[in-house]
Enzyme design. Structure first.
Site, PDB file in Angstrom:
ATOM      1  CB  ALA A  95     100.792  31.212 -17.397  1.00  0.00           C
ATOM      2  CD  GLN A 155     105.989  38.015 -24.336  1.00  0.00           C
ATOM      3  OE1 GLN A 155     105.248  37.203 -24.885  1.00  0.00           O
ATOM      4  NE2 GLN A 155     105.717  39.305 -24.325  1.00  0.00           N
ATOM      5  CB  CYS A 156     106.671  33.031 -18.421  1.00  0.00           C
ATOM      6  SG  CYS A 156     108.227  32.596 -19.245  1.00  0.00           S
ATOM      7  CB  THR A 157     103.032  36.501 -16.496  1.00  0.00           C
ATOM      8  OG1 THR A 157     104.013  36.195 -15.494  1.00  0.00           O
ATOM      9  CG2 THR A 157     101.719  36.871 -15.828  1.00  0.00           C
ATOM     10  CE  LYS A 159     113.569  33.013 -12.557  1.00  0.00           C
ATOM     11  NZ  LYS A 159     113.313  31.897 -11.699  1.00  0.00           N
TER      12      LYS A 159
END
Length: 149
Positions: A50, A45-47, A40
């Site tokens: 990325a 963790q996704c940030t 998401k």
């Protein structure tokens, strides 16, 4: 079932963050690419993941490797995520999870989260490496190690 090392990546299409139709055949088999699936936009963790790819983007480009992120988030969410963190690579909206299913990316944490899996695909469109971990930055590190080898 899912893709394995040595498999060719099948063709797929999806909307990118600008709302344009992305056709994998424009990239796959023409240049090396990292395709990473993440749960998401704008979550911890996704940030981290990325931003890790962003911070090392020039290194990947030196090796002739482009980066594509894929999640079920919609185009507007991807636009905001890209703008907020100045992401220089493509994000695809896989709202129906068709690409996730095509690659065989399973869920994580007992099915509670979409899985986080990264694929390194060579310039012939063949999967050379698959990395699966909940820790976002590990994906960046593993892909950088693959480039250096």
């Amino acid at each position: 079932m899912g893709l394995k090392v040595g498999d060719s990546v099948p063709c797929f299409t999806a909307l990118d963050a600008t709302g344009e139709l992305f056709d994998s055949s424009d990239v796959i088999g023409k240049k090396a690419v990292i395709i990473y699936f993440y749960p998401k936009d704008d979550t911890s963790q996704c940030t981290i993941q990325a931003c890790g790819f962003r911070d090392n983007y020039s290194e990947f480009l030196k090796f002739g490797v482009d980066i594509i992120g894929v999640s079920a988030d919609n185009v507007a969410s991807h636009q905001q995520f890209i703008q907020k963190y100045n992401l220089p690579f493509t994000l695809l909206s896989d709202s129906d999870n068709a690409i996730r299913k095509l690659f065989g990316v399973s869920s994580a944490l007992f099915g509670l989260l979409p899985g986080r899996v990264t694929y390194f695909v060579d310039d012939k469109g063949v999967v050379q490496m698959i990395f699966d971990s909940l820790l976002g930055m590990k994906h960046v590190t593993k892909m950088l190690e693959k480039m250096i080898k």
